[in-house]
Enzyme design. Structure first.
Site, PDB file in Angstrom:
ATOM      1  N   GLY A  25       0.829  -1.206   0.000  1.00  0.00           N
ATOM      2  CA  GLY A  25       0.000   0.000   0.000  1.00  0.00           C
ATOM      3  C   GLY A  25       0.859   1.250   0.000  1.00  0.00           C
ATOM      4  N   ASN A  26       0.265   2.394   0.304  1.00  0.00           N
ATOM      5  CA  ASN A  26       1.033   3.634   0.419  1.00  0.00           C
ATOM      6  C   ASN A  26       0.387   4.514   1.485  1.00  0.00           C
ATOM      7  OD1 ASN A  26      -0.910   5.573  -0.926  1.00  0.00           O
ATOM      8  ND2 ASN A  26      -0.650   4.055  -2.557  1.00  0.00           N
TER       9      ASN A  26
END
Ligand code: CTP
Length: 215
Positions: A25-26
């Protein structure tokens, strides 16, 4: 442009599964997209927000559809983009995802290390831009290192076939404030007066979107 504009906003990160419990993810918070949604609602626009996982809650009145992966978002855009006048693509879409991600249960620990093979995701913005109808306005976002912010953003406008891009330095991610430059396809640009709260920025951007659309 009609008085009651239909705006489609995407916001938040994508989570790309590695196995059934892990993902890549980020740090996108989705806060900026939620602020743009609130501001558009205040102006009486019809607002649809495609919102990623782990992102802030929008206010009632915003039509929210949730996504997790780039593939989910791609499907939602296919349904929602034809219905909008303006698309604001603030989502931090992954550039790569694990090949065959999500299948096969939970990867067990082993002493031999683990290699995860990644494949590029489709460029969603470039995809929707190809299907656009006359009059639809498309604005992208670009998180860039400060030293090549302008040239890289200009290159993305052309590569993706969009009308404008909001370029902001890397520090903007996950922050309550933003310092940004709006760059248009015709080469003109405008900067925010330094760092501003994301709510203030939302109003600043929407004022300029209306102008971009009425040209
Ligand atoms: N974007 C998209 N699909 C992707 C990646 C990004 O639609 N697979 C969109 C983002 O939502 C954003 C814009 O494209 O509005 C710019 O994203 P960015 O990651 O800066 O651009 P990239 O094309 O991925 O370029 P690079 O990674 O080389 O900076």
């Amino acid at each position: 442009m009609p008085a009651q504009l239909r705006i489609l906003i995407t916001a938040g990160p994508t989570y790309e599964p590695i196995d059934e419990v892990r993902f890549i993810g980020n740090r996108s918070s989705g806060r900026l997209g939620v602020a743009v949604a609130s501001e558009a609602l205040r102006r009486g626009w019809i607002v649809t927000l495609l919102l990623g996982p782990n992102a802030a809650d929008p206010e009632p009145g915003v039509h929210v559809r949730r996504f997790r992966t780039t593939a989910d978002l791609e499907g939602l855009l296919r349904e929602e983009f034809p219905k909008c006048d303006v698309l604001v693509m603030a989502a931090a879409v992954a550039d790569y995802r694990p090949v065959g991600g999500g299948a096969g249960g939970k990867i067990r620990r082993s002493e031999g290390g683990l290699r995860i093979e990644l494949e590029p995701t489709p460029d969603l913005l470039a995809g929707v831009a190809k299907s656009r109808q006359p009059g639809q306005v498309i604005v992208g976002f670009a998180l860039e290192p400060r030293e090549r912010l302008m040239e890289s953003a200009r290159e993305k406008i052309l590569r993706k076939g969009i009308d404008a891009i909001v370029a902001n330095p890397l520090e903007t991610m996950d922050s309550p404030e933003i310092e940004a430059v709006l760059i248009r396809r015709d080469g003109t640009s405008e900067a925010t007066p330094g760092r501003v709260d994301k709510g203030v920025f939302a109003a600043w951007l929407i004022d300029r979107l209306v102008r971009a659309g009425s040209k």
